[in-house]
Design an enzyme around this catalytic site. Structure first.
Site, mmCIF file in Angstrom:
data_model
loop_
_atom_site.group_PDB
_atom_site.id
_atom_site.type_symbol
_atom_site.label_atom_id
_atom_site.label_comp_id
_atom_site.label_asym_id
_atom_site.label_seq_id
_atom_site.Cartn_x
_atom_site.Cartn_y
_atom_site.Cartn_z
ATOM 1 N N LYS A 125 -46.740 -0.091 13.066
ATOM 2 C CA LYS A 125 -45.577 0.795 13.052
ATOM 3 C C LYS A 125 -45.949 2.239 12.730
ATOM 4 O O LYS A 125 -45.118 3.134 12.864
ATOM 5 C CB LYS A 125 -44.536 0.267 12.066
ATOM 6 C CG LYS A 125 -43.982 -1.103 12.440
ATOM 7 C CD LYS A 125 -42.983 -1.600 11.414
ATOM 8 C CE LYS A 125 -42.461 -2.986 11.759
ATOM 9 N NZ LYS A 125 -43.524 -4.027 11.688
ATOM 10 N N LYS A 160 -36.346 -1.582 8.797
ATOM 11 C CA LYS A 160 -37.336 -2.643 8.661
ATOM 12 C C LYS A 160 -38.475 -2.185 7.746
ATOM 13 O O LYS A 160 -38.721 -0.980 7.580
ATOM 14 C CB LYS A 160 -37.891 -3.054 10.027
ATOM 15 C CG LYS A 160 -38.405 -1.926 10.906
ATOM 16 C CD LYS A 160 -38.718 -2.432 12.310
ATOM 17 C CE LYS A 160 -39.117 -1.300 13.248
ATOM 18 N NZ LYS A 160 -39.390 -1.783 14.619
ATOM 19 N N ARG A 210 -43.185 -7.742 25.477
ATOM 20 C CA ARG A 210 -44.548 -7.751 24.943
ATOM 21 C C ARG A 210 -45.516 -7.592 26.113
ATOM 22 O O ARG A 210 -45.506 -8.382 27.057
ATOM 23 C CB ARG A 210 -44.816 -9.052 24.194
ATOM 24 C CG ARG A 210 -46.275 -9.404 23.926
ATOM 25 C CD ARG A 210 -47.065 -8.341 23.153
ATOM 26 N NE ARG A 210 -46.491 -8.016 21.868
ATOM 27 C CZ ARG A 210 -46.804 -8.601 20.729
ATOM 28 N NH1 ARG A 210 -47.680 -9.597 20.727
ATOM 29 N NH2 ARG A 210 -46.267 -8.204 19.582
ATOM 30 N N ARG A 224 -39.115 -11.015 25.718
ATOM 31 C CA ARG A 224 -38.649 -11.866 24.631
ATOM 32 C C ARG A 224 -37.162 -11.597 24.442
ATOM 33 O O ARG A 224 -36.762 -10.478 24.090
ATOM 34 C CB ARG A 224 -39.440 -11.571 23.359
ATOM 35 C CG ARG A 224 -40.936 -11.784 23.550
ATOM 36 C CD ARG A 224 -41.737 -11.438 22.316
ATOM 37 N NE ARG A 224 -41.627 -10.019 21.989
ATOM 38 C CZ ARG A 224 -42.332 -9.433 21.016
ATOM 39 N NH1 ARG A 224 -43.178 -10.145 20.292
ATOM 40 N NH2 ARG A 224 -42.186 -8.149 20.779
ATOM 41 N N ARG A 232 -33.085 -9.624 16.658
ATOM 42 C CA ARG A 232 -34.536 -9.680 16.813
ATOM 43 C C ARG A 232 -34.911 -10.592 17.983
ATOM 44 O O ARG A 232 -34.326 -11.659 18.143
ATOM 45 C CB ARG A 232 -35.185 -10.186 15.535
ATOM 46 C CG ARG A 232 -34.858 -9.359 14.296
ATOM 47 C CD ARG A 232 -35.287 -10.061 13.028
ATOM 48 N NE ARG A 232 -34.597 -11.334 12.865
ATOM 49 C CZ ARG A 232 -34.898 -12.240 11.941
ATOM 50 N NH1 ARG A 232 -35.884 -12.004 11.101
ATOM 51 N NH2 ARG A 232 -34.228 -13.361 11.850
ATOM 52 N N ASP A 272 -45.140 -3.489 22.128
ATOM 53 C CA ASP A 272 -43.746 -3.878 22.288
ATOM 54 C C ASP A 272 -42.972 -2.711 22.856
ATOM 55 O O ASP A 272 -43.069 -1.574 22.345
ATOM 56 C CB ASP A 272 -43.147 -4.300 20.943
ATOM 57 C CG ASP A 272 -43.828 -5.530 20.367
ATOM 58 O OD1 ASP A 272 -44.430 -6.284 21.147
ATOM 59 O OD2 ASP A 272 -43.752 -5.736 19.137
ATOM 60 N N GLU A 280 -43.917 -0.625 18.981
ATOM 61 C CA GLU A 280 -45.007 -1.057 18.115
ATOM 62 C C GLU A 280 -46.284 -1.229 18.937
ATOM 63 O O GLU A 280 -46.233 -1.530 20.133
ATOM 64 C CB GLU A 280 -44.679 -2.381 17.403
ATOM 65 C CG GLU A 280 -43.538 -2.279 16.405
ATOM 66 C CD GLU A 280 -43.298 -3.564 15.639
ATOM 67 O OE1 GLU A 280 -44.110 -4.505 15.782
ATOM 68 O OE2 GLU A 280 -42.305 -3.638 14.902
ATOM 69 N N ASN A 282 -49.578 -3.540 18.373
ATOM 70 C CA ASN A 282 -50.112 -4.611 17.537
ATOM 71 C C ASN A 282 -51.605 -4.780 17.792
ATOM 72 O O ASN A 282 -52.018 -5.151 18.888
ATOM 73 C CB ASN A 282 -49.390 -5.924 17.853
ATOM 74 C CG ASN A 282 -47.898 -5.833 17.585
ATOM 75 O OD1 ASN A 282 -47.445 -6.061 16.493
ATOM 76 N ND2 ASN A 282 -47.140 -5.474 18.617
#
Length: 316
Positions: A125, A160, A210, A224, A232, A272, A280, A282
């Site tokens: 993040k 978050k 993703r 997703r 979420r 994402d 994001e 990852n």
């Protein structure tokens, strides 16, 4: 090319072989004739200037309830193996950060995927904030007044934890929600770090995408979809997988960040995207290989090992 590969990950008995990406990476490595070892992050030890791990030889198979076999535990000098896969799940806490420092003692002589220094310097993040033209309106702060001002400006917001994962602790706060004050008090009690606040993107109802990148190039994507009544879309939060293709905007996002990922030794990355925005990046333990393979009929783990083997050969 036959490599010795040590996999630093969570307990083997705990993984779901139908969804776990590390399992697919291990299967493909074994198919190529590589020798596998497994150890937990807490099995690392730095002594007499050597980094060792209490590791076990590993064999894997796609057989539910009997998906792995361990050999006898041994002390493995990580400088003597060819590749270390750093694949334990977050949280990205001091234990995670310590593991990156320890692995720096063997990388790049032993190829660590992903580069441990880059993993440490690229929390998902925070790393995304280096690409301001790609991300939604975002606030990172510990100050309540800043959060309240951000909410007045954008009305619908997401709150978050800065170092959460899997959708844990993500809240959608609507303009008429009276719980923001209590939520901020709770976050203050639970976390020492600042929180992250972003403009709510209604495109989440069409899916949080993703996208997996290998050496900076997109190799597959999955949408997703959140459950009814859920903000979420993460698989850990009950999101479902749907087939998708990359849009022009998503190709632009990948092109913008791809060279940076490649230069930092971030070989395997999951980003994402919601609507037109990168939310994001990852780099710790990206997932999604099996879901994307099933929907598209590909073999991302093979593409990934091609890239790892190229990197290893180039470093000799």
């Amino acid at each position: 090319m036959s490599l010795s590969v040590a996999i630093q990950m969570d307990p083997m008995h705990s993984i779901n072989i139908d969804t776990d990406s590390t399992f697919m990476m291990a299967l493909e490595a074994q198919r190529r004739g590589h020798t596998l070892y497994h150890y937990l992050p807490q099995d690392l030890a730095f002594r007499h200037s050597r980094l060792v791990a209490t590791a076990r030889p590993l064999e894997v198979r796609r057989e539910r309830g009997n998906h792995h076999t361990f050999g006898p535990a041994e002390t493995l000098d990580l400088a003597s193996v060819d590749v270390v896969l750093m694949r334990q799940d977050p949280p990205f806490d001091m234990a995670y950060i310590t593991a990156t420092h320890l692995l720096e003692h063997v990388h790049p002589r032993t190829l660590v995927v992903n580069d441990p220094a880059s993993v440490r310097n690229a929390p998902e993040k925070l790393f995304v904030t280096h690409f301001p033209d790609l991300m939604p309106p975002t606030l990172i702060t510990s100050a309540k007044d800043e959060v309240l001002a951000f909410r007045r400006e954008y009305k619908d917001i997401i709150v978050k934890p800065l170092f959460g994962n899997g959708g844990s602790g993500v809240f959608h706060v609507k303009p008429d929600d009276e719980n923001l004050g209590a939520l901020l008090e709770t976050f203050t009690q639970l976390y020492r770090e600042p929180i992250i606040v972003q403009k709510y993107l209604p495109e989440i109802r069409q899916g949080d995408k993703r996208i997996l990148l290998v050496d900076g190039e997109p190799v597959g994507a999955v949408s997703r979809l959140p459950q009814e009544g859920e903000a979420r879309a993460n698989f850990h939060a009950g999101g479902s997988a749907a087939k998708t293709d990359l849009t022009q905007r998503e190709h632009e996002i990948c092109a913008t960040i791809g060279g940076v990922l490649r230069d930092k030794g971030l070989v395997f990355v999951g980003i994402d995207v919601i609507g037109d925005y990168l939310t994001e990046i990852n780099v710790t333990s990206p997932t999604g290989i099996q879901e994307i393979n099933r929907l598209n009929g590909g073999a991302i783990e093979s593409t990934l090992w091609d890239a790892i083997e190229r990197r290893y050969a180039a470093s000799r």
